[in-house]
Design an enzyme around this catalytic site. Sequence first.
Site, PDB file in Angstrom:
ATOM      1  N   ASN A 173       6.436  -4.269  -3.699  1.00 52.69           N
ATOM      2  CA  ASN A 173       5.854  -4.856  -2.527  1.00 52.69           C
ATOM      3  C   ASN A 173       5.330  -6.449  -2.699  1.00 52.69           C
ATOM      4  OD1 ASN A 173       6.041  -3.256   0.297  1.00 52.69           O
ATOM      5  ND2 ASN A 173       4.989  -1.647  -1.256  1.00 52.69           N
ATOM      6  N   ILE A 215     -10.156   2.427  -3.725  1.00 50.58           N
ATOM      7  CA  ILE A 215     -10.880   2.259  -2.135  1.00 50.58           C
ATOM      8  C   ILE A 215     -12.002   1.232  -2.529  1.00 50.58           C
ATOM      9  CG2 ILE A 215     -12.042   3.499  -0.493  1.00 50.58           C
ATOM     10  CD1 ILE A 215     -10.606   5.927  -1.476  1.00 50.58           C
ATOM     11  N   HIS A 272       0.989   1.485   4.013  1.00 49.16           N
ATOM     12  CA  HIS A 272       0.787   2.841   3.557  1.00 49.16           C
ATOM     13  C   HIS A 272       2.137   3.529   4.070  1.00 49.16           C
ATOM     14  CE1 HIS A 272      -1.301   6.638   2.839  1.00 49.16           C
ATOM     15  NE2 HIS A 272      -0.962   7.286   3.571  1.00 49.16           N
TER      16      HIS A 272
HETATM   17  C1  GRF Z   1       4.031   2.066  -1.957  1.00 49.15           C
HETATM   18  O1  GRF Z   1       4.423   2.889  -1.626  1.00 49.15           O
HETATM   19  C2  GRF Z   1       2.793   1.577  -1.059  1.00 49.15           C
HETATM   20  O2  GRF Z   1       2.815   1.939   0.284  1.00 49.15           O
HETATM   21  C3  GRF Z   1       1.758   2.728  -1.408  1.00 49.15           C
HETATM   22  O3  GRF Z   1       1.889   2.488  -3.048  1.00 49.15           O
HETATM   23  C4  GRF Z   1       3.360   2.159  -3.311  1.00 49.15           C
HETATM   24  C5  GRF Z   1       3.379   0.889  -4.180  1.00 49.15           C
HETATM   25  O4  GRF Z   1       4.617   0.444  -4.586  1.00 49.15           O
HETATM   26  N1  GRF Z   1       0.494   2.234  -1.228  1.00 49.15           N
HETATM   27  P1  GRF Z   1       4.689  -0.725  -5.290  1.00 49.15           P
HETATM   28  O5  GRF Z   1       3.447  -1.135  -6.242  1.00 49.15           O
HETATM   29  O6  GRF Z   1       4.439  -1.963  -4.049  1.00 49.15           O
HETATM   30  O7  GRF Z   1       5.973  -0.840  -5.782  1.00 49.15           O
END
Ligand code: GRF
Length: 192
Positions: free
Chosen positions: A20, A95, A112
């Site tokens: 991401n 958290i 999420h």
């Molecule tokens: C993603 O699915 C995000 O929504 C969740 O953890 C995962 C992280 O993936 N909170 P990346 O590290 O961005 O590849």
Amino acid sequence: MEKLSGKKKIAVLISGRGSNLKSLIKYSKTKNAKFKIILVISNNAYAKGLGIAKKFKIKNLYISYKNKKKFESQSLKLLEKYKTDLICLAGFMKILSNNFINKYSKPILNIHPSLLPKYKGLNTHKRAIENKEKYSGATVHIVNKKLDSGKIIFQKKIRILKTDDKKSLEKKILKIEHKVYPKAIIKFLTNY
Ligand code: GRF
């Protein structure tokens, strides 16, 4: 030279893979992007995402999480130093404390992999499949003091196929996350 004026400065907090993060960085390089990723903090020294930040020449740091208070106070100092306008959590597996949320005066967003308010927390895909849900998806929300419970900014729904398992669903939703997170940030910044 890249024109920076008016672009919001974002810090991304990660714990691992950083896919991401990568999609946010790539989006931020597009012509009309309204934000710039200027800082990446990881609580995991081996997070792949740190390498991604490095590749794009973005200031990146590992801060030990052995002492949560120290992790948070060091992060707050950096966020202040870099004058960030927004924090985006992207696969950040810790958290944030109420103290951190109170002290950081700017907004914090998270992505999420479920249709919140359903399936807060971990193992979202497994639980969605076990419960024979017809749909799942990705949600971008504001981080508040309760886990995965802040105001929803953007949500994208997909159908869970009979042939889907935990892995295939995760893969499909991750692809959606990469599209949705930058869009949600833009939407948020436009209304903020
Ligand atoms: C993603 O699915 C995000 O929504 C969740 O953890 C995962 C992280 O993936 N909170 P990346 O590290 O961005 O590849």
